[in-house]
Write a protein that holds these residues in place. Sequence first.
Motif, PDB file in Angstrom:
ATOM      1  N   PRO A 111       0.751  -1.366  -0.068  1.00 51.10           N
ATOM      2  CA  PRO A 111       0.096   0.028   0.096  1.00 51.10           C
ATOM      3  C   PRO A 111       0.827   1.368   0.027  1.00 51.10           C
ATOM      4  O   PRO A 111       0.532   2.382  -0.738  1.00 51.10           O
ATOM      5  CB  PRO A 111      -1.005  -0.211   1.234  1.00 51.10           C
ATOM      6  N   GLN A 123      -4.121  -1.587 -11.048  1.00 50.67           N
ATOM      7  CA  GLN A 123      -3.225  -1.500  -9.933  1.00 50.67           C
ATOM      8  C   GLN A 123      -1.599  -1.029 -10.487  1.00 50.67           C
ATOM      9  O   GLN A 123      -1.088  -1.342 -11.573  1.00 50.67           O
ATOM     10  CB  GLN A 123      -2.872  -3.196  -9.482  1.00 50.67           C
ATOM     11  N   ARG A 180       2.345  11.927  -8.068  1.00 52.50           N
ATOM     12  CA  ARG A 180       3.110  10.898  -6.926  1.00 52.50           C
ATOM     13  C   ARG A 180       4.651  11.215  -7.172  1.00 52.50           C
ATOM     14  O   ARG A 180       5.337  11.611  -6.135  1.00 52.50           O
ATOM     15  CB  ARG A 180       2.704   9.523  -7.165  1.00 52.50           C
ATOM     16  N   ASP A 230      -2.852   5.721  -5.907  1.00 53.09           N
ATOM     17  CA  ASP A 230      -4.439   5.760  -6.072  1.00 53.09           C
ATOM     18  C   ASP A 230      -4.726   6.807  -7.181  1.00 53.09           C
ATOM     19  O   ASP A 230      -4.136   7.609  -7.596  1.00 53.09           O
ATOM     20  CB  ASP A 230      -4.921   6.519  -4.751  1.00 53.09           C
ATOM     21  N   LYS A 269       1.673   2.044  -3.579  1.00 57.60           N
ATOM     22  CA  LYS A 269       0.302   1.969  -4.525  1.00 57.60           C
ATOM     23  C   LYS A 269      -0.051   3.343  -5.032  1.00 57.60           C
ATOM     24  O   LYS A 269      -0.153   4.398  -4.062  1.00 57.60           O
ATOM     25  CB  LYS A 269      -0.910   1.072  -3.983  1.00 57.60           C
TER      26      LYS A 269
END
Length: 141
Positions: free
Chosen positions: A43, A53, A131, A48, A46
Amino acid sequence: MATPAFEDIAETFEFLDDWEDRYRHVIELGKAFPDLDPAFQVPAFKVDGCASQVWLRPMIEGQGAAARFDFQGTSDAMIVRGLIAVLHALYAGLTLSEVGRVDAQAELARLGLNDHLSSQRSNGLRAMVQRIRETAATAAA
């Protein structure tokens, strides 16, 4: 402010006349991109906002704004793995301060990605860029 690796991709795209060929090339880039160890598909890494995925693991060498940015990544969708490879070509090796100055939207527009990705894929691509930028900004502080 594109890296030589990204310029190579942009030059290849100039020779590929139709989007189907470009799409296949992005998938090939994804197939050639090194896989992310499943131990890092957690997580914390990861992303979002992606329909698929997606995991991006930052790797930063050095300290402060002059530190070098790199990352590993993977996705369960081949086209997205290819997009990760494109982003890697765009950002890998830059300093943390340079990462924040890359106009990813303009650079990716050179490849025609804006016009040919679904809205879900475009949103996911934006989430990955965000990100990367946030990670670099946090590490530079």
